[in-house]
Design a protein around this motif. Structure first.
Motif, PDB file in Angstrom:
ATOM      1  N   HIS A  32      88.904 -37.231 -34.628  1.00 22.56           N
ATOM      2  CA  HIS A  32      88.834 -37.201 -33.165  1.00 22.56           C
ATOM      3  C   HIS A  32      88.196 -38.463 -32.624  1.00 22.56           C
ATOM      4  O   HIS A  32      88.628 -39.004 -31.596  1.00 22.56           O
ATOM      5  N   MET A  33      87.173 -38.959 -33.311  1.00 23.90           N
ATOM      6  CA  MET A  33      86.516 -40.182 -32.871  1.00 23.90           C
ATOM      7  C   MET A  33      87.466 -41.375 -32.979  1.00 23.90           C
ATOM      8  O   MET A  33      87.544 -42.211 -32.079  1.00 23.90           O
ATOM      9  N   ALA A  34      88.221 -41.433 -34.087  1.00 27.29           N
ATOM     10  CA  ALA A  34      89.184 -42.523 -34.247  1.00 27.29           C
ATOM     11  C   ALA A  34      90.282 -42.455 -33.183  1.00 27.29           C
ATOM     12  O   ALA A  34      90.677 -43.479 -32.610  1.00 27.29           O
ATOM     13  N   CYS A  35      90.765 -41.235 -32.902  1.00 25.57           N
ATOM     14  CA  CYS A  35      91.773 -41.071 -31.854  1.00 25.57           C
ATOM     15  C   CYS A  35      91.231 -41.493 -30.495  1.00 25.57           C
ATOM     16  O   CYS A  35      91.924 -42.145 -29.698  1.00 25.57           O
ATOM     17  N   GLY A  36      89.967 -41.127 -30.231  1.00 25.48           N
ATOM     18  CA  GLY A  36      89.356 -41.514 -28.963  1.00 25.48           C
ATOM     19  C   GLY A  36      89.234 -43.021 -28.829  1.00 25.48           C
ATOM     20  O   GLY A  36      89.511 -43.582 -27.757  1.00 25.48           O
ATOM     21  N   VAL A  37      88.841 -43.694 -29.917  1.00 24.88           N
ATOM     22  CA  VAL A  37      88.714 -45.154 -29.878  1.00 24.88           C
ATOM     23  C   VAL A  37      90.074 -45.808 -29.653  1.00 24.88           C
ATOM     24  O   VAL A  37      90.217 -46.757 -28.870  1.00 24.88           O
ATOM     25  N   LEU A  38      91.111 -45.310 -30.339  1.00 28.59           N
ATOM     26  CA  LEU A  38      92.443 -45.889 -30.196  1.00 28.59           C
ATOM     27  C   LEU A  38      93.055 -45.594 -28.834  1.00 28.59           C
ATOM     28  O   LEU A  38      93.840 -46.404 -28.313  1.00 28.59           O
ATOM     29  N   MET A  39      92.748 -44.436 -28.242  1.00 33.28           N
ATOM     30  CA  MET A  39      93.317 -44.063 -26.955  1.00 33.28           C
ATOM     31  C   MET A  39      92.582 -44.663 -25.774  1.00 33.28           C
ATOM     32  O   MET A  39      93.111 -44.689 -24.654  1.00 33.28           O
ATOM     33  N   THR A  40      91.354 -45.144 -25.986  1.00 32.69           N
ATOM     34  CA  THR A  40      90.558 -45.658 -24.868  1.00 32.69           C
ATOM     35  C   THR A  40      91.248 -46.793 -24.116  1.00 32.69           C
ATOM     36  O   THR A  40      91.304 -46.766 -22.875  1.00 32.69           O
ATOM     37  N   PRO A  41      91.782 -47.838 -24.788  1.00 36.35           N
ATOM     38  CA  PRO A  41      92.464 -48.894 -24.014  1.00 36.35           C
ATOM     39  C   PRO A  41      93.629 -48.368 -23.184  1.00 36.35           C
ATOM     40  O   PRO A  41      93.818 -48.790 -22.037  1.00 36.35           O
ATOM     41  N   PHE A  42      94.409 -47.428 -23.763  1.00 36.20           N
ATOM     42  CA  PHE A  42      95.527 -46.860 -23.006  1.00 36.20           C
ATOM     43  C   PHE A  42      95.041 -46.092 -21.787  1.00 36.20           C
ATOM     44  O   PHE A  42      95.607 -46.214 -20.688  1.00 36.20           O
ATOM     45  N   LEU A  43      94.001 -45.292 -21.973  1.00 34.85           N
ATOM     46  CA  LEU A  43      93.486 -44.499 -20.851  1.00 34.85           C
ATOM     47  C   LEU A  43      92.916 -45.393 -19.754  1.00 34.85           C
ATOM     48  O   LEU A  43      93.085 -45.106 -18.558  1.00 34.85           O
ATOM     49  N   ILE A  44      92.248 -46.470 -20.150  1.00 33.02           N
ATOM     50  CA  ILE A  44      91.721 -47.414 -19.153  1.00 33.02           C
ATOM     51  C   ILE A  44      92.867 -48.055 -18.379  1.00 33.02           C
ATOM     52  O   ILE A  44      92.834 -48.157 -17.142  1.00 33.02           O
ATOM     53  N   LEU A  45      93.908 -48.478 -19.100  1.00 34.63           N
ATOM     54  CA  LEU A  45      95.069 -49.083 -18.442  1.00 34.63           C
ATOM     55  C   LEU A  45      95.776 -48.079 -17.543  1.00 34.63           C
ATOM     56  O   LEU A  45      96.185 -48.402 -16.419  1.00 34.63           O
ATOM     57  N   LEU A  46      95.922 -46.833 -18.021  1.00 33.23           N
ATOM     58  CA  LEU A  46      96.566 -45.790 -17.219  1.00 33.23           C
ATOM     59  C   LEU A  46      95.801 -45.537 -15.935  1.00 33.23           C
ATOM     60  O   LEU A  46      96.395 -45.431 -14.850  1.00 33.23           O
ATOM     61  N   ALA A  47      94.482 -45.437 -16.045  1.00 31.21           N
ATOM     62  CA  ALA A  47      93.664 -45.190 -14.854  1.00 31.21           C
ATOM     63  C   ALA A  47      93.710 -46.374 -13.900  1.00 31.21           C
ATOM     64  O   ALA A  47      93.742 -46.195 -12.667  1.00 31.21           O
ATOM     65  N   THR A  48      93.754 -47.598 -14.442  1.00 28.55           N
ATOM     66  CA  THR A  48      93.694 -48.790 -13.594  1.00 28.55           C
ATOM     67  C   THR A  48      94.986 -49.025 -12.837  1.00 28.55           C
ATOM     68  O   THR A  48      94.966 -49.320 -11.631  1.00 28.55           O
ATOM     69  N   VAL A  49      96.119 -48.889 -13.517  1.00 26.55           N
ATOM     70  CA  VAL A  49      97.388 -49.268 -12.894  1.00 26.55           C
ATOM     71  C   VAL A  49      98.169 -48.081 -12.337  1.00 26.55           C
ATOM     72  O   VAL A  49      99.170 -48.294 -11.641  1.00 26.55           O
TER      73      VAL A  49
END
Length: 323
Positions: A32-49
């Motif tokens: 779960h921690m690895a998935c969270g680390v890998l998904m963080t850039p996508f989630l940041i980009l999703l929230a931003t754009v």
């Protein structure tokens, strides 16, 4: 005589399942921690754009600028609820723009999907020689920015400037590419010229993944080139066809660049020709950001609903075909 296990061995036997459960729980936490680390850039980009702009548009759609005192007082922002949505949905120009973009989709999407798939099948069949150069020449228009492409075709559509119009006139053929009945096909032509090669590359890449054994088996069974292309290759790249159709639909609903530039030379294209042009006019010409935000949200909902409908229909068709 009854034999009793030593206390230490019994304790170890009881502790083994607990240790195994703890190891599995620790492994899950690491996953779960690895998935969270890998998904963080996508989630940041999703929230931003996406999420933040959509949230801002929804928020702005519930407010409007008002001037009390018969228009002579200071301007203030007031909550208007769904008034902007009602104004948009009852505006004949917005409803007309939806009709225009719907007709545009009915013409453009089938031509795009069928044309790109046909070109990809021709390249994959080996009929076209110099395959690499053919792909490059077909893909090259996509490398031209949309504004430049529209300007090129505006030059080719304008009487007195266009060599195409002059050549047709020499053959006693008069065509007004920006007339009332031809302006929409002219816009479709620009979009096809710009994007046909790009989607052809997607289909060609999908066709390269088709097992050669399947094609060889079809040939051995007596299938000709056309039958092999339509009944063997095309069904095997159905997922790519659906993806291209969905992306083409999403981009078609956002029609803006081509009619905006052509409007400078054609009275048939007004400032609210498409929903995106309606939004632009409301925001930057009429300075009504609440109305523009409401129209943006409505266009987004239409896009999401149509994309969801295409996805559901495709999944249902695939399940029925699998049966």
């Amino acid at each position: 005589m009854t034999t009793t296990a030593p206390p230490a061995r019994a304790a170890r036997t009881a502790a083994a399942p607990a240790a195994a459960r703890g190891t599995r729980a620790s492994a899950r936490r690491r996953e779960h921690m690895a998935c969270g680390v890998l998904m963080t850039p996508f989630l940041i980009l999703l929230a931003t754009v996406f999420l933040i702009p959509v949230g801002t548009a929804v928020w702005l759609s519930f407010f409007s600028d008002d001037q009390p005192g018969l228009g002579f007082g200071p301007e203030r922002t007031v909550f208007v609820g769904l008034r902007s949505y009602t104004a948009v949905l009852t505006d004949p120009t917005f409803l007309g723009s939806l009709g225009v973009v719907a007709l545009y989709c009915l013409i453009y999407i089938p031509l795009m999907v069928i044309g790109a798939l046909a070109l990809a099948l021709l390249l994959d069949s080996g009929v076209v020689r110099l395959r690499t150069w053919a792909q490059l020449s077909l893909f090259l228009p996509h490398a031209v920015p949309g504004i430049i492409a529209a300007l090129i075709w505006l030059y080719l559509y304008t009487p007195g400037l266009s060599p195409v119009v002059e050549l047709l006139a020499k053959g006693d053929i008069t065509v007004d590419f920006l007339g009332v009945h031809t302006v929409l096909p002219s816009i479709v032509n620009i979009a096809l010229w710009s994007n046909l090669g790009y989607n052809m590359v997607i289909f060609y890449a999908a066709l390269q993944a088709v097992p050669r054994e399947v094609i060889e088996a079809a040939v051995v069974d007596g299938a000709g080139p056309v039958r092999t292309a339509l009944q063997v290759k095309a069904p095997l790249v159905r997922s790519s066809i659906v993806m291209v159709a969905m992306f083409t639909l999403i981009w078609a609903l956002q029609l803006f660049t081509e009619p905006m530039l052509l409007s400078q030379s054609s009275p048939m294209i007004n400032s609210r020709f498409s929903p995106s042009m309606y939004i632009y006019d409301a925001a930057f010409t009429r300075n009504n950001y609440g109305l523009a935000a409401a129209a943006s949200v409505i266009l987004l909902l239409c896009t999401v609903a149509l994309s969801y409908g295409v996805t559901r229909w495709t999944n249902r068709s695939q399940k029925e075909a699998a049966r």
